[in-house]
Design a protein around this motif. Structure first.
Motif, PDB file in Angstrom:
ATOM      1  N   LEU A 158       0.839  -1.205   0.000  1.00 57.31           N
ATOM      2  CA  LEU A 158       0.000   0.000   0.000  1.00 57.31           C
ATOM      3  C   LEU A 158       0.873   1.255   0.000  1.00 57.31           C
ATOM      4  O   LEU A 158       1.934   1.293   0.640  1.00 57.31           O
ATOM      5  CB  LEU A 158      -0.906   0.003   1.235  1.00 57.31           C
ATOM      6  CG  LEU A 158      -2.002  -1.055   1.289  1.00 57.31           C
ATOM      7  CD1 LEU A 158      -2.713  -1.016   2.636  1.00 57.31           C
ATOM      8  CD2 LEU A 158      -3.018  -0.859   0.163  1.00 57.31           C
TER       9      LEU A 158
ATOM     10  N   GLU B 230       0.935   5.673   0.340  1.00 58.90           N
ATOM     11  CA  GLU B 230       0.234   6.828   0.894  1.00 58.90           C
ATOM     12  C   GLU B 230      -0.338   7.694  -0.219  1.00 58.90           C
ATOM     13  O   GLU B 230       0.232   7.803  -1.315  1.00 58.90           O
ATOM     14  CB  GLU B 230       1.186   7.657   1.773  1.00 58.90           C
ATOM     15  CG  GLU B 230       1.604   6.958   3.052  1.00 58.90           C
ATOM     16  CD  GLU B 230       2.473   7.852   3.919  1.00 58.90           C
ATOM     17  OE1 GLU B 230       2.949   8.891   3.395  1.00 58.90           O
ATOM     18  OE2 GLU B 230       2.681   7.523   5.100  1.00 58.90           O
TER      19      GLU B 230
ATOM     20  N   VAL C 157      -2.601  -3.112   8.862  1.00 52.47           N
ATOM     21  CA  VAL C 157      -2.865  -1.691   8.687  1.00 52.47           C
ATOM     22  C   VAL C 157      -4.118  -1.351   9.488  1.00 52.47           C
ATOM     23  O   VAL C 157      -5.109  -2.074   9.450  1.00 52.47           O
ATOM     24  CB  VAL C 157      -3.053  -1.320   7.198  1.00 52.47           C
ATOM     25  CG1 VAL C 157      -4.201  -2.096   6.565  1.00 52.47           C
ATOM     26  CG2 VAL C 157      -3.274   0.177   7.031  1.00 52.47           C
TER      27      VAL C 157
ATOM     28  N   LEU D 160      -7.503   0.620  10.416  1.00 52.55           N
ATOM     29  CA  LEU D 160      -8.582   1.128   9.569  1.00 52.55           C
ATOM     30  C   LEU D 160      -9.467   2.096  10.345  1.00 52.55           C
ATOM     31  O   LEU D 160      -9.706   1.911  11.539  1.00 52.55           O
ATOM     32  CB  LEU D 160      -9.451  -0.031   9.048  1.00 52.55           C
ATOM     33  CG  LEU D 160      -8.749  -1.162   8.295  1.00 52.55           C
ATOM     34  CD1 LEU D 160      -9.758  -2.233   7.912  1.00 52.55           C
ATOM     35  CD2 LEU D 160      -8.021  -0.642   7.065  1.00 52.55           C
TER      36      LEU D 160
ATOM     37  N   VAL E 225      -7.865   5.109   1.241  1.00 57.08           N
ATOM     38  CA  VAL E 225      -6.609   5.814   1.030  1.00 57.08           C
ATOM     39  C   VAL E 225      -5.914   6.033   2.373  1.00 57.08           C
ATOM     40  O   VAL E 225      -6.581   6.167   3.402  1.00 57.08           O
ATOM     41  CB  VAL E 225      -6.865   7.172   0.329  1.00 57.08           C
ATOM     42  CG1 VAL E 225      -7.746   8.068   1.192  1.00 57.08           C
ATOM     43  CG2 VAL E 225      -5.573   7.868  -0.036  1.00 57.08           C
ATOM     44  N   ILE E 226      -4.597   6.035   2.352  1.00 58.40           N
ATOM     45  CA  ILE E 226      -3.799   6.301   3.548  1.00 58.40           C
ATOM     46  C   ILE E 226      -3.223   7.717   3.418  1.00 58.40           C
ATOM     47  O   ILE E 226      -2.258   7.939   2.670  1.00 58.40           O
ATOM     48  CB  ILE E 226      -2.668   5.280   3.717  1.00 58.40           C
ATOM     49  CG1 ILE E 226      -3.227   3.850   3.765  1.00 58.40           C
ATOM     50  CG2 ILE E 226      -1.863   5.574   4.977  1.00 58.40           C
ATOM     51  CD1 ILE E 226      -2.155   2.782   3.870  1.00 58.40           C
TER      52      ILE E 226
ATOM     53  N   MET F 211      -5.524   3.848   7.478  1.00 58.13           N
ATOM     54  CA  MET F 211      -6.241   3.834   6.205  1.00 58.13           C
ATOM     55  C   MET F 211      -7.669   4.315   6.408  1.00 58.13           C
ATOM     56  O   MET F 211      -8.394   3.799   7.265  1.00 58.13           O
ATOM     57  CB  MET F 211      -6.240   2.429   5.597  1.00 58.13           C
ATOM     58  CG  MET F 211      -6.851   2.335   4.214  1.00 58.13           C
ATOM     59  SD  MET F 211      -6.694   0.661   3.534  1.00 58.13           S
ATOM     60  CE  MET F 211      -7.279   0.920   1.864  1.00 58.13           C
ATOM     61  N   SER F 212      -8.091   5.296   5.629  1.00 58.09           N
ATOM     62  CA  SER F 212      -9.459   5.800   5.664  1.00 58.09           C
ATOM     63  C   SER F 212     -10.279   5.005   4.650  1.00 58.09           C
ATOM     64  O   SER F 212     -10.036   5.092   3.435  1.00 58.09           O
ATOM     65  CB  SER F 212      -9.478   7.288   5.322  1.00 58.09           C
ATOM     66  OG  SER F 212     -10.798   7.782   5.326  1.00 58.09           O
TER      67      SER F 212
END
Length: 513
Positions: A95, A97, A152, A154, A184-185, A193-194
């Motif tokens: 992943l 950013e 990650v 969340l 997205v981070i 992560m959003s």
């Protein structure tokens, strides 16, 4: 028997004798009904745990539970990728950013209100009364996505939706659920992560269930679902419970004149767990004033009474209709999921008959061309504690939780985290590979049923009520999948009421005796 109980049986016997006298007088014309039948193909063999032999000396507990999560992720990852519309990043470690990405992993939900298993103690006395279920969710819960490369954290946005277009929050998820997460981070989020959407495993890329030739009698037969008989509990010693159980046997056997036609259409009976109640406590027996030797003998006898009463119940109906017996929480089998079939030596009178099929828990079979999957309800009750309704901060209903497991594509996502299970290494047997036509859970607080459509396939969800509490059983029409809830009651005048139907809601039909 108590005097009150004797009076009830006398009234029942008197009513039967009067019916027979009416037939002799010619006031009632006797009709002969033929028992319905349906094709039957068991599919629960994948839940059978192979015992180690001299050739394969690999006990199941020699393995780590991490293999079960790995197998679950590997099998469900292609289905999650198929459900996601975006390009999927292979691993979490890849992943980047400030780039919108989609990745597949397993949810890990940290609930601060969950009681620690290391602090619970057992004093060796009788089985205590279980505390009422409550949700462990809170606003402090933390959600993490994990795969073989890393983790990650969340954070779900308020606009987050699932692949059905419904809004979703952290309280709709539990540990062990596999899904594709899109989001997205941000560079200033500290690696959090959003999430804007979540895609659960798809069923569309699977091979359709090969439909066998549908064989059943006309009119369409019924399947009778029963759970929570609770043999040899305090309730079962009550005269009212005994009478209701005997009325249930008479109904299944076709001995109730007014319901013979309906009973004849029952092609199969499924006992969905809760067959045996908890044994009498050793503490109560020791307080009876018996000697130590006599107390030990009575304790041993009390431990075997529940299964003996179950064997007696089965022996009364095995000559009339086939029966599938699922084990449950207090039944004499292993506690870890999947629970194995009851041993034949425990049911000496009934297990010798081909009409009784001792199955695993979970259960899976094809009846009349319809795929039927179900459990004793332990997976639903356990999962409810880790979910919460956002509008009123309470646990979801049993029916809502049952639907969630279907969406998750997994019978028991909380296993092995909170629901004890075997540490399978090569596969996860709890994964739902097909959308069932009938999906049930036993030992529920009340009857509930609905039809859900998932990827253009319909599934009838059924919550089977606890018979020892509600005196209710459920009939399912194998052709239309309509359900009917039958309630057996004992009035103050000790007479069984005539059958009547009450259409309370579109999803419930009550037939009261």
């Amino acid at each position: 028997l108590p005097v009150q109980c004797c009076n009830r049986f006398f009234c029942l016997l008197q009513r039967k004798m009067s019916s027979k006298e009416g037939e002799v007088d010619g006031s009632h014309k006797e009709k002969i009904f033929t028992r319905a039948y349906t094709s039957y193909q068991p599919r629960w063999q994948r839940f059978v745990v192979k015992q180690p032999t001299l050739v394969t000396t690999d006990p199941p507990y020699n393995r780590q539970y991490s293999h079960l999560y790995t197998s679950r992720l590997m099998e469900l990852r292609p289905r999650c990728q198929s459900a996601a519309s975006e390009i999927v990043v292979p691993r979490i470690i890849e992943l980047r950013e400030n780039e919108f990405c989609t990745v597949v992993g397993t949810f890990i939900k940290e609930t601060n209100n969950r009681p620690s298993s290391t602090t619970s103690t057992y004093d060796g006395s009788a089985i205590s009364v279980e505390p009422p279920l409550q949700t462990f969710c809170s606003e402090k819960d933390l959600l993490v996505l994990e795969d073989e490369s890393g983790r990650v954290e969340l954070v779900l946005t308020e606009q987050a939706t699932d692949n059905r277009g419904r809004s979703i929050s952290i309280h709709d998820l539990s540990s062990g659920v596999v899904a594709a997460v899109s989001g997205v981070i941000p560079s200033d989020s500290g690696g959090v992560m959003s999430v804007s959407s979540i895609s659960f495993p798809s069923y569309s890329n699977l091979t359709l269930l090969s439909q066998p030739s549908i064989t059943y009698s006309e009119p369409a037969p019924y399947v009778l679902l029963i759970s929570g008989l609770k043999c040899n509990t305090e309730e079962s010693k009550n005269g009212s419970h005994s009478l209701c159980t005997d009325l249930l046997v008479d109904y299944i056997s076709g001995n109730i004149l007014a319901l013979q036609e309906q009973a004849a259409r029952v092609a199969r009976v499924i006992l969905a767990g809760g067959n045996c109640g908890s044994a009498a406590s050793s503490e109560n027996i020791s307080k009876g004033g018996f000697s130590e030797k006599a107390s030990k003998k009575r304790i041993a006898e009390a431990a075997t009474l529940p299964i003996q009463e179950l064997d007696l119940f089965l022996s009364k109906i095995l000559g009339t209709v086939p029966v599938d017996v699922l084990p449950g929480k207090y039944d004499p089998t292993n506690a870890n999921w999947p629970q194995q079939p009851l041993h034949s030596c425990l049911l000496p009178s009934s297990s010798s008959s081909s009409m009784v099929c001792r199955t695993t828990n979970p259960y899976e079979a094809i009846l009349g061309g319809k795929l039927v999957i179900g459990t004793d309800g332990s997976n639903i009750q356990d999962l409810r504690q880790y979910l919460m309704l956002s509008n009123n901060a309470t646990m979801p209903t049993e029916l809502q939780t049952l639907e969630q497991t279907l969406v998750f594509g997994h019978l028991a996502p909380s296993a092995p985290d909170s629901l004890h299970s075997f540490p399978f290494a090569s596969q996860d047997p709890f994964i739902l590979s097909d959308i069932p036509n009938i999906y049930f859970a036993g030992n529920c607080a009340e009857f509930a049923s609905k039809v859900v459509t998932l990827e253009q396939q319909s599934c009838r969800l059924i919550c089977i009520p606890d018979f020892s509490v509600t005196r209710e059983v459920v009939l399912v029409n194998l052709e239309t999948l309509e359900t009917e809830c039958i309630k057996i009651i004992d009035d103050d005048d000790h007479e069984a009421r005539a059958p009547s139907t009450n259409h309370a809601t579109d999803e419930r039909m009550d037939t009261t005796w």
